[in-house]
Design a protein around this motif. Structure first.
Motif, short mmCIF file in Angstrom:
data_model
loop_
_atom_site.label_atom_id
_atom_site.label_comp_id
_atom_site.label_asym_id
_atom_site.label_seq_id
_atom_site.Cartn_x
_atom_site.Cartn_y
_atom_site.Cartn_z
N TYR A 46 0.87 -1.17 0.00
CA TYR A 46 0.00 0.00 0.00
C TYR A 46 0.91 1.22 0.00
CZ TYR A 46 -3.40 -3.50 1.39
OH TYR A 46 -4.18 -4.63 1.42
N VAL A 47 0.81 2.04 -1.06
CA VAL A 47 1.79 3.10 -1.25
C VAL A 47 1.08 4.43 -1.48
CG1 VAL A 47 3.81 3.83 -2.56
CG2 VAL A 47 3.29 1.39 -2.37
N GLU A 48 1.48 5.43 -0.72
CA GLU A 48 0.96 6.79 -0.89
C GLU A 48 1.99 7.63 -1.64
OE1 GLU A 48 -1.62 9.12 2.04
OE2 GLU A 48 0.43 9.69 2.60
N HIS A 49 1.53 8.37 -2.65
CA HIS A 49 2.41 9.23 -3.45
C HIS A 49 1.97 10.67 -3.31
CE1 HIS A 49 4.30 5.79 -5.45
NE2 HIS A 49 3.10 5.27 -5.55
N PRO A 50 2.89 11.61 -3.49
CA PRO A 50 2.51 13.02 -3.35
C PRO A 50 1.56 13.51 -4.43
CG PRO A 50 4.79 12.81 -4.08
CD PRO A 50 4.34 11.44 -3.70
N ASP A 51 1.66 12.95 -5.65
CA ASP A 51 0.80 13.41 -6.74
C ASP A 51 0.70 12.32 -7.79
OD1 ASP A 51 3.06 13.85 -8.76
OD2 ASP A 51 3.68 15.16 -7.12
N LEU B 296 -3.09 -1.54 -8.62
CA LEU B 296 -4.35 -0.79 -8.51
C LEU B 296 -3.99 0.64 -8.17
CD1 LEU B 296 -6.74 -3.17 -6.50
CD2 LEU B 296 -6.56 -2.86 -8.96
N CYS B 297 -4.18 1.54 -9.10
CA CYS B 297 -3.69 2.92 -8.94
C CYS B 297 -4.85 3.91 -8.84
CB CYS B 297 -2.79 3.28 -10.12
SG CYS B 297 -1.32 2.23 -10.24
N VAL C 82 -1.33 -1.53 -4.21
CA VAL C 82 -2.44 -0.58 -4.19
C VAL C 82 -1.87 0.79 -3.87
CG1 VAL C 82 -4.69 -0.01 -3.20
CG2 VAL C 82 -3.96 -2.41 -3.34
N SER C 83 -2.16 1.78 -4.72
CA SER C 83 -1.56 3.10 -4.51
C SER C 83 -2.58 4.21 -4.71
CB SER C 83 -0.37 3.30 -5.47
OG SER C 83 -0.79 3.30 -6.82
N TRP C 84 -2.22 5.37 -4.21
CA TRP C 84 -3.06 6.57 -4.36
C TRP C 84 -2.15 7.79 -4.28
CZ3 TRP C 84 -2.88 3.25 -0.30
CH2 TRP C 84 -2.39 3.74 0.91
N SER C 85 -2.68 8.94 -4.64
CA SER C 85 -1.89 10.17 -4.61
C SER C 85 -2.60 11.22 -3.77
CB SER C 85 -1.64 10.69 -6.02
OG SER C 85 -2.87 10.91 -6.69
N ARG D 258 -5.94 14.90 -0.67
CA ARG D 258 -6.59 13.61 -0.93
C ARG D 258 -6.29 12.61 0.19
NH1 ARG D 258 -5.11 12.37 -7.21
NH2 ARG D 258 -6.81 13.52 -8.22
N LYS D 259 -7.24 11.70 0.38
CA LYS D 259 -7.09 10.64 1.36
C LYS D 259 -7.23 9.28 0.68
CE LYS D 259 -6.63 12.57 5.39
NZ LYS D 259 -5.38 12.32 6.13
N PRO D 260 -6.57 8.26 1.21
CA PRO D 260 -6.76 6.93 0.63
C PRO D 260 -8.21 6.48 0.77
CG PRO D 260 -5.54 6.81 2.70
CD PRO D 260 -5.61 8.25 2.31
N SER D 261 -8.63 5.61 -0.12
CA SER D 261 -10.02 5.13 -0.12
C SER D 261 -10.42 4.60 1.25
CB SER D 261 -10.18 4.02 -1.17
OG SER D 261 -11.43 3.37 -1.01
N ARG D 262 -11.64 4.93 1.63
CA ARG D 262 -12.19 4.42 2.90
C ARG D 262 -12.21 2.90 2.93
NH1 ARG D 262 -18.17 6.72 1.61
NH2 ARG D 262 -16.85 8.23 0.55
N PHE D 263 -12.27 2.26 1.74
CA PHE D 263 -12.35 0.81 1.70
C PHE D 263 -11.05 0.14 2.14
CE2 PHE D 263 -15.27 1.68 -2.15
CZ PHE D 263 -16.34 1.93 -1.31
#
Length: 688
Positions: free
Chosen positions: A328-333, A507-508, A546-549, A560-565
């Protein structure tokens, strides 16, 4: 390989206990609840072959039905290998069309109506006749809505009532207008002697109402198997009932956890409630997952949860050896997310992983552009599944052409005006600052154009940037990404990925607003979004990331916040540790600040109250802000919404921010707007 002489017992070898139970339960009704990766196709093809080999079924009396040509072809191939080559395996539409073409001349005489490939031409003709102005995106959305209506047995004169009852929304068109266009389309189609794909099902059902036709079909087919039963629509169920003719020799296979097409008319309750339609239903659960590692299976089970969104779905039990933990990876943008993903793929390729065994999955097509760019920059081949590549989409090509015309045909546009000028040009293509509500081609078109706005915002950070240079940059990106590829990394939406699998899956874009998508409203739609994420996770065999920005573009506000799921599966990340912020395990729906009930629409969530509650903002302040917006838009020579939308002005009038920080926290106010308008807006607020 088994042949027609294979003994029935030999066909059962290698099946697990649950698959064997499916294969040996030859009399209906049978319901198979088959989780992802549990070998459902293996179970039902062995059931048919076992029935043929044991003499219970005659091959030409079995009809196996599924939803895609690919799935039907795979089923036919497996049945041939198992000695049951005479069995018919078809899609619903293929089976119905075959019967329609055979029986039409006997019942009505002459040739049946000609099948059309697209509704758009006749829809456009109907809209023109009714003086309804529509563009191509709206036409595509209308076509999809008419498909939903027809498979749901909703006629034009019933559409307005049904649409309001089910909260259907199409490109801002009123239900009464859609009903008129729907009726006009049907009239144009009949006048030309044509039929569409939904008519194939409707006409076949009408033909089967003829006692002679129905009796002949029921003499031909005595045993029915239906795959992906969670995707059955009302008209497909009606057709199946006519094929059965009161009999119960039916085996259905489905997974409530993969119900992701409700918006298109699919009804999972046909699977869940089979016991209310037939007596003595035998239910078998396939739970052994042979596809994914235990780490992936456990994460998917946890994400699906235990609430009503499961809808009776099974809990998977992994059978594969352990693999790497889900990352699970968080990115700045978004740019950083795409770059990091492409870098990992390049490393995987160098370690021997074929590109065809890697997929990048996202919620909507417009999210593909950053990944296309990052992969192309590294020379990594890719294939976009289910949609045109970003720069090949009609709206993107038109937008680049218009931007090029503006750059070459007027005064030079410098960096400080680049974003405003880009927005003004795209406004001519009906791009708006506020996203359209609802799903469909209209929303997809807006997302593609908005991606160009984001690129302009990023490009304008260079003080030397010009509109000419920006267009050249777009041309460069387009040329680099047009090279044909034989195989490569798969880029696909989560919907397009259903039924597929890869060794490694990324999953981005799994942040709030994208997952669940911002226009998902109410518990049912939110539940379907959760199942969509579950489908994406279960596509991975060996490794899942699984990642998000935190922001859309470099330098943007990290809001932004990671998905509640993901709350119960991911570790703590940087955004959880932001000053003054505390992690929430389960994010619920926003509630009205006045009455406390859940907010169900985008507009309600933006202003923080439901539409039935009285306005709590300072209406006099709102009017002063609107007057200022008109003057500022006139000065800047931009549409008023480019400055601020009405909803954003309402929020400002409601919250009365005292400083830039408070203003920045309001939805619809970004850093660029702070730089341009903060002093003027705060002065108006402070004077109120």
């Amino acid at each position: 390989m088994p042949t027609s002489g294979t003994s029935p017992d030999a066909l059962l070898e290698g099946l697990d206990p649950e698959q064997r139970a499916v294969a040996t339960t030859l009399r209906g009704p049978v319901r198979v609840l088959a989780g992802a990766g549990t070998g459902k196709t293996r179970a039902i093809t062995h059931r048919i072959a076992y029935g043929v080999a044991s003499g219970v079924y005659a091959p030409n009396e079995v009809l196996a039905v599924t939803f895609t040509t690919r799935a039907a072809g795979e089923m036919r191939g497996r049945l041939r290998g198992l000695g049951a080559a005479g069995v018919q395996a078809r899609t619903f539409h293929s089976a119905a069309l075959r019967q329609l073409r055979y029986f039409w001349p006997h019942v009505y005489g002459g040739e049946p109506p000609q099948l059309i490939e697209s509704k758009l031409g006749m829809l456009a003709q109907a809209a023109r006749g009714l003086r309804v102005q529509v563009d191509q995106a709206t036409l595509r959305d209308l076509a999809s809505e008419i498909e939903w209506a027809k498979v749901s047995n909703v006629r034009p004169d019933d559409y307005e009532r049904a649409a309001k009852a089910r909260n259907r929304e199409v490109s801002g068109q009123a239900p009464s207008v859609i009903a008129r266009v729907f009726a006009g389309y049907e009239e144009v189609k009949r006048g030309q002697g044509r039929m569409d794909m939904e008519d194939v099902l409707l006409i076949t059902a009408a033909l089967l109402e003829d006692e002679r036709v129905g009796a002949q079909v029921r003499r031909q087919y005595k045993w029915f198997v239906v795959d992906e039963f969670q995707d059955v629509s009302p008209i497909q169920w009606a057709l199946l009932e006519l094929w059965l003719g009161g009999r119960d020799e039916l085996c259905v296979v489905g997974d409530p956890a993969q119900t992701i097409y409700s918006f298109a008319g699919a009804r999972a309750d046909y699977l869940r409630d089979l016991g209310s339609r037939f007596r003595d239903v035998t239910t078998v659960e396939l739970v052994r997952n042979y596809r994914s590692t235990p780490q992936i299976v456990e994460a998917a089970n946890t994400v699906l949860g235990t609430g009503p969104e499961r809808g009776g779905a099974v809990r998977l039990v992994a059978q594969q050896p352990a693999g790497p933990d889900v990352a699970y990876v968080e990115h700045p943008d978004e740019v950083a997310e795409a770059e990091a993903t492409a870098a990992e793929i390049l490393a995987a390729q160098r370690n021997g992983v074929p590109l065809r065994e890697i997929a990048i999955l996202f919620r909507i097509n417009a999210q593909s552009e950053a990944f296309e760019e990052a992969l192309a920059a590294r020379g990594l081949a890719y294939v976009v599944r289910g949609a045109a590549r970003f720069f090949e989409r009609p709206e993107v090509r038109q937008a680049v052409t218009m931007l090029r015309g503006r750059a070459r045909g007027g005064e030079p546009v410098a960096a400080e005006d680049l974003v405003v000028e880009t927005k003004a040009v795209l406004a001519g293509m009906e791009w708006t600052e506020q996203a359209p509500t609802g799903r469909g081609a209209k929303r997809d078109r807006w997302e593609s154009l908005h991606a160009l706005v984001t690129q302009a915002e990023e490009f304008a950070q260079d003080p030397a940037a010009t509109l000419d240079a920006f267009v050249d940059e777009l041309d460069r990106r387009a040329s680099e990404q047009h090279a044909p590829v034989a195989e490569g990394v798969t880029l696909a939406t989560l919907h397009a990925a259903k039924g597929l699998e890869w060794d490694r899956v990324f999953l981005c874009g799994m942040q709030e607003g994208s997952m669940p998508i911002v226009y998902a409203e109410g518990p049912e739609q939110i539940g379907e979004e959760r199942r969509l994420l579950y489908v994406g996770m279960t596509r991975a065999r060996q490794q899942l990331t699984v990642s998000w920005s935190q922001s859309r573009s470099p330098g943007g506000r990290a809001s932004r916040k990671p998905s509640r799921f993901l709350a119960d599966v991911r570790p703590e990340v940087g955004s959880d540790r932001a000053p003054g912020k505390q992690r929430t395990r389960r994010k619920g729906l926003a509630t009205c600040r006045s009455c406390g009930i859940s907010l169900t629409t985008t507009a309600e969530r933006k202003v923080g109250r439901c539409e039935n509650c009285p306005a709590t903002y300072d209406e006099a302040l709102f009017e002063r802000l609107r007057e200022w917006r008109v003057e500022r838009a006139t000065t800047d020579k931009v549409p008023a919404f480019v400055v601020f939308t009405d909803l954003t002005l309402q929020a400002i009038a409601e919250q009365k921010p005292a400083d830039e920080r408070a203003l920045l926290a309001i939805s619809g106010v970004g850093r660029s707007k702070i730089d341009k308008y903060a002093d003027e807006v705060l002065a108006i607020v402070n004077d109120s």
